[in-house]
Design a protein around this motif. Sequence first.
Motif, short mmCIF file in Angstrom:
data_model
loop_
_atom_site.label_atom_id
_atom_site.label_comp_id
_atom_site.label_asym_id
_atom_site.label_seq_id
_atom_site.Cartn_x
_atom_site.Cartn_y
_atom_site.Cartn_z
N GLN A 1 1.30 6.52 -6.80
CA GLN A 1 0.16 7.36 -7.18
C GLN A 1 0.49 8.83 -7.01
O GLN A 1 0.15 9.68 -7.84
CB GLN A 1 -1.06 6.98 -6.32
CG GLN A 1 -2.29 7.82 -6.58
CD GLN A 1 -2.86 7.62 -7.97
OE1 GLN A 1 -2.65 6.57 -8.58
NE2 GLN A 1 -3.56 8.61 -8.48
N ALA A 2 1.15 9.15 -5.89
CA ALA A 2 1.52 10.55 -5.67
C ALA A 2 2.58 11.02 -6.66
O ALA A 2 2.59 12.18 -7.06
CB ALA A 2 2.03 10.73 -4.23
N LEU A 3 3.46 10.09 -7.08
CA LEU A 3 4.55 10.47 -7.96
C LEU A 3 4.11 10.59 -9.41
O LEU A 3 4.53 11.50 -10.13
CB LEU A 3 5.69 9.46 -7.83
CG LEU A 3 6.97 9.76 -8.60
CD1 LEU A 3 7.56 11.09 -8.17
CD2 LEU A 3 7.99 8.65 -8.39
N ASP B 1 0.83 -1.21 0.00
CA ASP B 1 0.00 0.00 0.00
C ASP B 1 0.86 1.25 0.00
O ASP B 1 0.56 2.23 -0.70
CB ASP B 1 -0.93 -0.01 1.22
CG ASP B 1 -2.03 -1.03 1.08
OD1 ASP B 1 -2.25 -1.50 -0.05
OD2 ASP B 1 -2.65 -1.38 2.11
N ARG B 2 1.91 1.23 0.81
CA ARG B 2 2.79 2.41 0.85
C ARG B 2 3.44 2.65 -0.52
O ARG B 2 3.53 3.79 -0.98
CB ARG B 2 3.87 2.23 1.92
CG ARG B 2 3.33 2.15 3.34
CD ARG B 2 2.76 3.48 3.76
NE ARG B 2 2.34 3.46 5.15
CZ ARG B 2 1.15 3.09 5.56
NH1 ARG B 2 0.22 2.74 4.67
NH2 ARG B 2 0.84 3.11 6.85
N VAL B 3 3.87 1.56 -1.15
CA VAL B 3 4.49 1.72 -2.46
C VAL B 3 3.47 2.21 -3.47
O VAL B 3 3.75 3.09 -4.31
CB VAL B 3 5.10 0.38 -2.92
CG1 VAL B 3 5.61 0.47 -4.35
CG2 VAL B 3 6.25 -0.02 -1.99
N GLY B 4 2.25 1.67 -3.39
CA GLY B 4 1.21 2.14 -4.30
C GLY B 4 0.86 3.60 -4.09
O GLY B 4 0.67 4.35 -5.05
N ASP B 5 0.77 4.01 -2.83
CA ASP B 5 0.49 5.42 -2.54
C ASP B 5 1.60 6.32 -3.07
O ASP B 5 1.34 7.41 -3.61
CB ASP B 5 0.31 5.62 -1.04
CG ASP B 5 -0.92 4.92 -0.50
OD1 ASP B 5 -1.80 4.58 -1.31
OD2 ASP B 5 -0.99 4.69 0.73
N PRO C 1 2.27 18.59 -7.63
CA PRO C 1 3.42 18.96 -8.50
C PRO C 1 4.68 19.26 -7.70
O PRO C 1 5.78 19.07 -8.21
CB PRO C 1 2.90 20.20 -9.24
CG PRO C 1 1.85 20.78 -8.33
CD PRO C 1 1.20 19.60 -7.66
N VAL C 2 4.54 19.76 -6.47
CA VAL C 2 5.74 20.07 -5.68
C VAL C 2 6.52 18.80 -5.39
O VAL C 2 7.76 18.78 -5.46
CB VAL C 2 5.33 20.79 -4.37
CG1 VAL C 2 6.55 21.05 -3.50
CG2 VAL C 2 4.62 22.10 -4.68
#
Length: 640
Positions: free
Chosen positions: A365-367, A358-362, A373-374
Amino acid sequence: MSEPDASRLANEGLGLQLRRVPVDPATSPHWRGLLDARDEAAFGSAWLALQCSRLPGVAGGLLLIRQADAAAPHLTVTWPPRDLDASDLSRFAETAYAERRMVVGPGRVGSDTSSAHPVALVVAVPLGFAKGPFAAAAIALTTTAGKPVLTPEIIADRLRWEAGWLETLPWARLAGDLSSDVTRAASCLDLLAAVGAQPRLRGMAIAVTNELATRLSCDRVSLGIVRRNGAVRLRAVSHSAGFRRDNRLADAIEDAMDEAIEQRGTVAYPVLPAMERAMTIAQRALAESVKAPGASAMTAVLVDGRGKPIGALTFERHRNEPFTAETLKLAEAITSLLGPQLGLLLRANRLVAGRLADRVGDACQALFGARRPVLKLCVLGVAALALTLIFAEGEHRVTAKSVLEAEVQRAAVAPFDGFVRSAAVRAGDTVQGGDLLAALDDRDLVLDRLKWRAERDKLLQRQREALGKHDRSNLAVLDPQIRQAESQLALAEEKLARARIIAPFDGIVVSGDLSQMLGSPIEKGKVLFEIAPLDSYRLIVQVDERDVRYVAVGQNGTVAFAGRPGDPVPITLNKITPVTVAEEGRNSFRVEARLSGSGLQLRSGMEGVAKVKAGRRSIVWIWMHPVVDWLRLAAWRYLP
């Protein structure tokens, strides 16, 4: 009534009396229709009937009411309610509603069964606010000699005055919606309380299904969870502590859940008006599997806080009581609140591998998502910096402690056993070649020299007497005695000369201080002073054993002494000795270096930090190779 009149009546013993007036049943039905605004059709018919019955010369009337849903057709009621051809009334009412003005014109109004309709004067008025009317009324007036009994302006004014009754309809709708919302909110809060009381997923699932089965009057409620492969797995059934997952009923429930999850919305059978285009094949199969007349099924999707489907709830009724739109809203409200709570509980009950995924997926997803964008700029900056550090090269320098020593160091030792008479210098003093360093007590040596001088003169006198007598035997005996006395005299004079300890060359006294030892005895061979030259030094670099493989003779570097850190001195390695020194729990090799500078104000014993250039390497390797070496050694030590 004025106060004097009231007091007068009180004094006379007269009181106001109220009496009940009976209501005429013949005139009350229309008024009773206005008591309940929830039935808009009955309310509108009662209002229109009252208006038409109270206005003289009315042949017919039509009331058009706007629905809450703008896309829905308008509600239309007529008076008389039956056998009325109101096509012209409807046209006039729609024109007045659309153009928001009073419309007056001739129109035909009559019975549906009659082929010829008399011509009447139609007055259509929009009712409500000027910016947004909520209804329109059209009244057909009979005419006498071409003139109606009442003018259109009077009809319009009376309709506008009586329109206050119709203004209660939007408020009645709002009150009904608010009442439904409050009921749904109370049900959702009760369900959330039941969910919060169960820390485990299984207990929570059983509590939720039982509570929903009771509140929604369902015969069976089932909860399913979406697995990592995308398939739904049945987890709980209402009023059942255990169930078999390998039977047809469980498969039918899971198929119904899959059908709703694929459509990302609530699906019901029989189909409700809000879901006309929904596929209900699995819902119908589930309802028919019960083999009960009128059975119905509905499935709502559970979505977590990120909008991802994580499960579904299936509601079943095994009787002729299908689900309504109100039940649909309640089910969707419950699932919208239950989904995030269930998602958090599922994450809390996952294993370490699942949480890591889950952490890797999050992170992915954020990346790679469209937001944040920051973060993307920061990651790009870090990646660019990492690539720069990997491919960019820098000077690898071996850092080590260093000590400055004299290249030549002479020791002044005690020539014989004696006593200290004077000390002219001590450690740190600069001396010239031939300067007196210290003097030993020579009184015994002076007496010994006088003794052997007198003995030699005595033997020489006896030798002269033997020569005058030509005594050969006596001369043979005196000759070795004279040589012995001369040797003893020379020894005494030599010791007397060595009692003065002289500096062998120009330099600085590195060690030795006899100023506090005047008169103290000293032994022969004891080191009294150490003298080093002023312009000839060598640097001892203590290279750690882990870095000695990177250094070689001829390499250059710099050293910064503690006494002058801002003025580094260039050095060149000239010798690597196989001698190790244990210090502070580490082994260091002694590496000798030559100072390349000139005119340096240095002193023997100065300490500093030396950096030896060991070639060009990548910046990452320069920073990380100590850690890598430590990990390799630890792995070699602990791994079998």
